[in-house]
Enzyme design. Structure first.
Site, PDB file in Angstrom:
ATOM      1  N   GLY A  77     -10.563  20.633  44.756  1.00 15.39           N
ATOM      2  CA  GLY A  77     -11.941  20.136  45.078  1.00 15.39           C
ATOM      3  C   GLY A  77     -12.864  21.123  44.573  1.00 15.39           C
ATOM      4  N   SER A  78     -12.188  22.110  43.588  1.00 16.47           N
ATOM      5  CA  SER A  78     -13.213  22.990  43.230  1.00 16.47           C
ATOM      6  C   SER A  78     -14.362  22.731  42.325  1.00 16.47           C
ATOM      7  CB  SER A  78     -12.567  24.381  42.647  1.00 16.47           C
ATOM      8  OG  SER A  78     -12.208  23.780  41.292  1.00 16.47           O
ATOM      9  N   ASN A  79     -13.912  21.800  41.584  1.00 17.83           N
ATOM     10  CA  ASN A  79     -15.183  20.926  40.540  1.00 17.83           C
ATOM     11  C   ASN A  79     -16.233  20.521  41.490  1.00 17.83           C
ATOM     12  OD1 ASN A  79     -15.049  21.583  37.457  1.00 17.83           O
ATOM     13  ND2 ASN A  79     -12.783  21.110  38.130  1.00 17.83           N
TER      14      ASN A  79
ATOM     15  N   LEU B 181      -6.618  11.334  38.840  1.00 11.84           N
ATOM     16  CA  LEU B 181      -5.528  11.206  37.853  1.00 11.84           C
ATOM     17  C   LEU B 181      -5.242  10.139  37.421  1.00 11.84           C
ATOM     18  CD1 LEU B 181      -3.144  14.184  39.419  1.00 11.84           C
ATOM     19  CD2 LEU B 181      -4.873  14.386  37.782  1.00 11.84           C
TER      20      LEU B 181
ATOM     21  N   LEU C  31      -6.240   5.748  36.176  1.00  9.76           N
ATOM     22  CA  LEU C  31      -7.359   5.054  35.433  1.00  9.76           C
ATOM     23  C   LEU C  31      -8.226   4.396  36.641  1.00  9.76           C
ATOM     24  CD1 LEU C  31      -5.091   3.480  32.606  1.00  9.76           C
ATOM     25  CD2 LEU C  31      -6.902   5.577  32.400  1.00  9.76           C
TER      26      LEU C  31
ATOM     27  N   ASN D 243     -15.477  12.476  33.357  1.00  5.78           N
ATOM     28  CA  ASN D 243     -14.479  13.124  33.733  1.00  5.78           C
ATOM     29  C   ASN D 243     -14.351  14.439  33.087  1.00  5.78           C
ATOM     30  OD1 ASN D 243     -11.873  13.507  35.210  1.00  5.78           O
ATOM     31  ND2 ASN D 243     -11.070  13.013  33.039  1.00  5.78           N
TER      32      ASN D 243
ATOM     33  N   HIS E  57     -11.890  17.457  31.911  1.00  7.50           N
ATOM     34  CA  HIS E  57     -10.397  17.720  31.410  1.00  7.50           C
ATOM     35  C   HIS E  57     -10.269  19.201  30.945  1.00  7.50           C
ATOM     36  CE1 HIS E  57      -6.469  16.761  29.887  1.00  7.50           C
ATOM     37  NE2 HIS E  57      -7.022  17.412  28.835  1.00  7.50           N
TER      38      HIS E  57
ATOM     39  N   SER F 197     -13.641  20.003  28.670  1.00  8.54           N
ATOM     40  CA  SER F 197     -14.451  18.878  28.019  1.00  8.54           C
ATOM     41  C   SER F 197     -14.913  18.042  29.295  1.00  8.54           C
ATOM     42  CB  SER F 197     -13.556  18.286  26.988  1.00  8.54           C
ATOM     43  OG  SER F 197     -12.758  18.925  26.023  1.00  8.54           O
TER      44      SER F 197
ATOM     45  N   ASP G  22      -8.475  10.026  29.053  1.00  7.49           N
ATOM     46  CA  ASP G  22      -9.235  11.047  28.080  1.00  7.49           C
ATOM     47  C   ASP G  22      -9.834  10.736  26.810  1.00  7.49           C
ATOM     48  OD1 ASP G  22      -8.271  12.771  30.214  1.00  7.49           O
ATOM     49  OD2 ASP G  22      -6.467  13.103  29.254  1.00  7.49           O
TER      50      ASP G  22
ATOM     51  N   GLU H 112     -14.632  25.325  33.499  1.00 11.57           N
ATOM     52  CA  GLU H 112     -15.138  23.824  33.937  1.00 11.57           C
ATOM     53  C   GLU H 112     -16.277  23.907  35.067  1.00 11.57           C
ATOM     54  OE1 GLU H 112     -11.521  21.725  35.727  1.00 11.57           O
ATOM     55  OE2 GLU H 112     -10.203  23.224  34.681  1.00 11.57           O
TER      56      GLU H 112
HETATM   57  C1  GRF Z   1      -9.364  20.448  37.002  1.00  7.91           C
HETATM   58  O1  GRF Z   1      -8.700  21.475  36.118  1.00  7.91           O
HETATM   59  C2  GRF Z   1      -9.583  19.463  36.329  1.00  7.91           C
HETATM   60  O2  GRF Z   1      -9.852  19.656  34.819  1.00  7.91           O
HETATM   61  C3  GRF Z   1      -8.597  18.483  36.334  1.00  7.91           C
HETATM   62  O3  GRF Z   1      -8.027  18.547  37.765  1.00  7.91           O
HETATM   63  C4  GRF Z   1      -8.313  19.854  38.014  1.00  7.91           C
HETATM   64  C5  GRF Z   1      -8.869  19.518  39.423  1.00  7.91           C
HETATM   65  O4  GRF Z   1      -9.305  20.957  40.056  1.00  7.91           O
HETATM   66  N1  GRF Z   1      -8.947  17.184  36.032  1.00  7.91           N
HETATM   67  P1  GRF Z   1     -10.260  20.732  41.111  1.00  7.91           P
HETATM   68  O5  GRF Z   1      -9.547  20.145  42.119  1.00  7.91           O
HETATM   69  O6  GRF Z   1     -11.686  20.677  40.854  1.00  7.91           O
HETATM   70  O7  GRF Z   1     -10.183  22.330  41.699  1.00  7.91           O
END
Ligand code: GRF
Length: 191
Positions: free
Chosen positions: A14-16, A87, A89, A104, A106, A138, A147, A176
């Site tokens: 969940g870092s993003n 992960l 669709l 999304n 990637h 991306s 993707d 990211e």
């Molecule tokens: C990230 O590397 C993202 O690109 C991919 O899954 C990972 C998720 O990381 N799709 P986080 O859960 O956001 O830390």
């Protein structure tokens, strides 16, 4: 203020998601995270979302998955959907309801190293095996294929000599967090 739903996967940290939520809270993005949707209550990202004071909806894939997702989006008045570590669709009805409004991230420079099964460590292994001199992240629009949607924004970083997949993953992850917020800003500004 754009209302964002973030969808995480069963294993994502969940870092993003946290990066986007912080950018909203600090005013870096003129947006608000209205829900974090996880496939179950035990996904690591759920705790992070709760610590950030965000609403969490647990929506498990299965019968009527699309309809159950749409019900949450309707209730939260979601305008933009951001996948972050999700992960699968998405059901077609969600894509139909949100044309050009599902993003999304990637962890590579698409169209390289994308597609079904290309996630997590495997992506970084493929970059190293290919001998690429750079990698990156991306942000792209989501379609019914893995993707394949148009890229909104990419940012690169070097592949260093002696990199392990973990070392490269950590460098890409920092990229990211930056590029996802920038891409959301771009989409919001474009209306
Ligand atoms: C990230 O590397 C993202 O690109 C991919 O899954 C990972 C998720 O990381 N799709 P986080 O859960 O956001 O830390």
């Amino acid at each position: 203020m754009t209302r964002i739903a973030i969808m995480v996967g069963p294993k994502g940290r969940g870092s993003n998601m946290a990066g986007i939520a912080r950018a909203c809270a600090s005013g870096k993005l003129d947006a608000k995270v209205v829900t974090v949707i996880a496939p179950n209550d035990t996904a690591p990202a759920v705790q992070t979302a709760e610590d950030l004071g965000l609403r969490v909806d647990s929506v498990a894939p299965g019968d009527l998955y699309g309809a159950r997702l749409l019900a949450v989006f309707e209730e939260t008045k979601t305008e933009l959907i951001c996948l972050a570590g999700f992960l699968r669709l998405l059901p077609t009805e969600v894509l139909t309801e949100y044309p050009g409004r599902v993003l999304n991230i990637h962890p590579a420079l698409l169209p390289k190293h994308g597609g079904k099964g290309m996630y997590g460590r495997r992506v970084h292994e493929a970059v190293l095996e290919a001998g690429d001199l750079e990698s990156g992240a991306s942000v792209h629009y989501v379609t019914e294929h893995y993707d394949e949607g148009d890229v909104i924004l990419q940012k690169s970083c070097p592949v260093e000599k002696g990199d392990t997949p973990e070392m490269l993953a950590a460098r890409v992850l920092a990229v990211e967090h930056e590029v996802y917020v920038e891409a959301i800003r771009k989409v919001i500004c474009a209306g």
